[in-house]
Design an enzyme around this catalytic site. Structure first.
Site, PDB file in Angstrom:
ATOM      1  CG  ASP A  73      -0.204   0.058   2.528  1.00 45.36           C
ATOM      2  OD1 ASP A  73       0.809  -0.663   2.675  1.00 45.36           O
ATOM      3  OD2 ASP A  73      -0.619   0.812   3.425  1.00 45.36           O
TER       4      ASP A  73
ATOM      5  CD  GLU B 187       4.346   1.044   6.661  1.00 44.71           C
ATOM      6  OE1 GLU B 187       5.167   1.419   7.519  1.00 44.71           O
ATOM      7  OE2 GLU B 187       3.944   1.781   5.735  1.00 44.71           O
TER       8      GLU B 187
END
Length: 447
Positions: free
Chosen positions: A91, A154
């Site tokens: 991400d 994250e």
């Protein structure tokens, strides 16, 4: 394999790795609420395909109670060989136009300096393709047991910590390789050994029962925003060092970060001075830093000639690795409550107390990593820190207390501009980390 053969194999893999990086950067994998889920689904499917192609036959999205799934896989090595977990995340941060991008953040762009630009090109899709390259060097048959974990959240509210605690057997490892860091400068190898912690709170300052006409009452009646401004200013001294009594400060004896490199990476405006005292590296990794990351009061568009009765700010303080975050937050809260001007009423809400992380540097895996980096880059390794905190590392250490941690990656600090406009990566850094990781696995397998 000898070092030269690993370098040769890495060089042969680079065109494909850069094509894969292009494919990943073009997917806006934003896990933040409010963004469409389809790109995240596309990213997971793409990663599963790519990692199956390099030997993770069981690569798959793991079920999680909420959020986007981690991608997990395992390749069994020779019996008795150590187990290594390879980590990266897929991400990315948002890339709004107001950041001032000079190229489309979702179109990987090669510029005259040889770097590849795009959101996630460095953080952390370069780390993802570095893991692909490492497995490619061994043609899918690594010399030790390798487990893969690619996190999908994250950059936002991570769900991986609870996943690790729910499945500790999947993370029972001897070594964790976290490919989400970088050298201080291109071509100069660095191992990250410490990460600062982070504490935060919201402070509310009240001076009046209700708004007052500034022409009638301004002067004797204190404005809450001005009181808050003075309170915030008290958190730093004239040089810009944190002025909170009781907050820990230490010294740094690792690699230095040249001021010119820091200025280049930070893109300070002309004439703006650096804050704080002492070496740059010490200010970044061994001293606290403090910021007001949000302020609530009347907006400019909605403003009028009134005194503001209440104003609030969210304060974030990075703390020295190895310190007690609750004690550091206690010191910050005590300062805020005792430094309000003009008897203003102060309320403080504690919102975060995350400790830092300190890597072992006396283990066999760390020694092997230093040797691998030195051979891959052809230069001695320095030790560096990281200003960010990664709570996942503490969770991994909890479920695998014997494990060592190796923190590195292709995100060179001086130029990558992660989380900012024109994020980029130097392909040479990807090649260096691929070779270093392959050399590390080879050494671990031989041991």
């Amino acid at each position: 394999m000898k070092t030269d053969e690993i370098r040769t194999r890495t060089a042969a893999l680079m065109p494909r790795l850069l094509t894969q990086l292009d494919e990943l950067v073009a997917i806006p994998s934003l896990a933040f609420p409010g963004n469409p889920p389809e790109p995240m689904t596309q990213m997971v499917e793409t990663l599963v395909r790519m990692f199956r192609e390099v030997g993770f036959a069981d690569a798959r999205a793991m079920p999680v109670p909420h959020g986007y799934p981690p991608v997990y896989g395992e390749i069994r090595g020779p019996q008795g060989s150590p187990t290594v977990v390879l980590y990266a995340h897929y991400d990315v941060q948002p890339a709004p136009p107001e950041q001032g991008w000079t190229s489309d953040p979702w179109t990987p762009t090669r510029k005259a300096d040889g770097r590849i630009y795009g959101r996630g090109a460095a953080d952390d899709k370069s780390g993802v393709v570095s893991l692909l390259g490492t497995l490619g060097v061994f043609e899918g048959v690594p010399p030790c047991t390798v487990r893969l974990v690619l996190e999908g959240m994250e950059e936002t509210e991570s769900n991986l910590e609870e996943f690790v605690l729910a499945h500790p057997d999947l993370f029972d490892a001897d070594v964790f390789v976290v490919c989400d860091m970088g050298n201080l400068r291109v071509g100069e190898p660095a191992l990250t050994t410490v990460l600062r912690g982070d504490v935060a709170c919201v402070v509310r300052v009240r001076t009046l029962e209700h708004p007052l006409h500034s022409g009638v009452f301004g002067g004797p009646a204190p404005d809450a925003m001005m009181a808050l401004a003075r309170l915030l200013a008290s958190l730093q001294d004239e040089a810009g060092d944190v002025a909170v009594q009781g907050v820990t400060r230490t010294d740094w004896d690792g690699g230095e970060f040249a001021e010119a490199d820091f200025r280049q990476g930070a893109d300070l405006l002309e004439g703006v001075e650096l804050t704080g005292t002492g070496p740059i590296a010490a200010r970044l990794w061994a001293r606290p830093s403090i910021s007001a990351i949000g302020v609530d009061m009347t907006s400019i568009a909605g403003s009028s000639n009134v005194l503001v009765p209440q104003a609030s700010a969210k304060i974030s303080m990075r703390i020295v690795p190895g310190t007690d975050p609750e004690a550091e937050l206690d010191a910050l809260v005590a300062h805020l409550r005792s430094h309000a001007p003009w008897g203003a009423q102060v309320e403080v809400e504690r919102t975060k107390a995350a400790p830092g992380f300190v890597c072992r540097t006396d283990g066999t895996a760390y020694a092997a990593a230093r040797e691998a980096m030195t051979e891959a880059f052809g230069r001695p390794v320095v030790e560096a820190g990281c200003g960010g905190s990664i709570p996942l590392l503490r969770t991994l250490a909890q479920v695998a207390p014997r494990a060592e941690f190796v923190l590195w990656g292709p995100e060179d600090v001086a130029r990558s501009r992660i989380h900012a406009s024109d994020e980029s990566v130097d392909p040479a850094e990807i090649a260096g980390i691929v070779a270093a990781q392959a050399l590390l696995l080879q050494r671990l397998g031989a041991s």
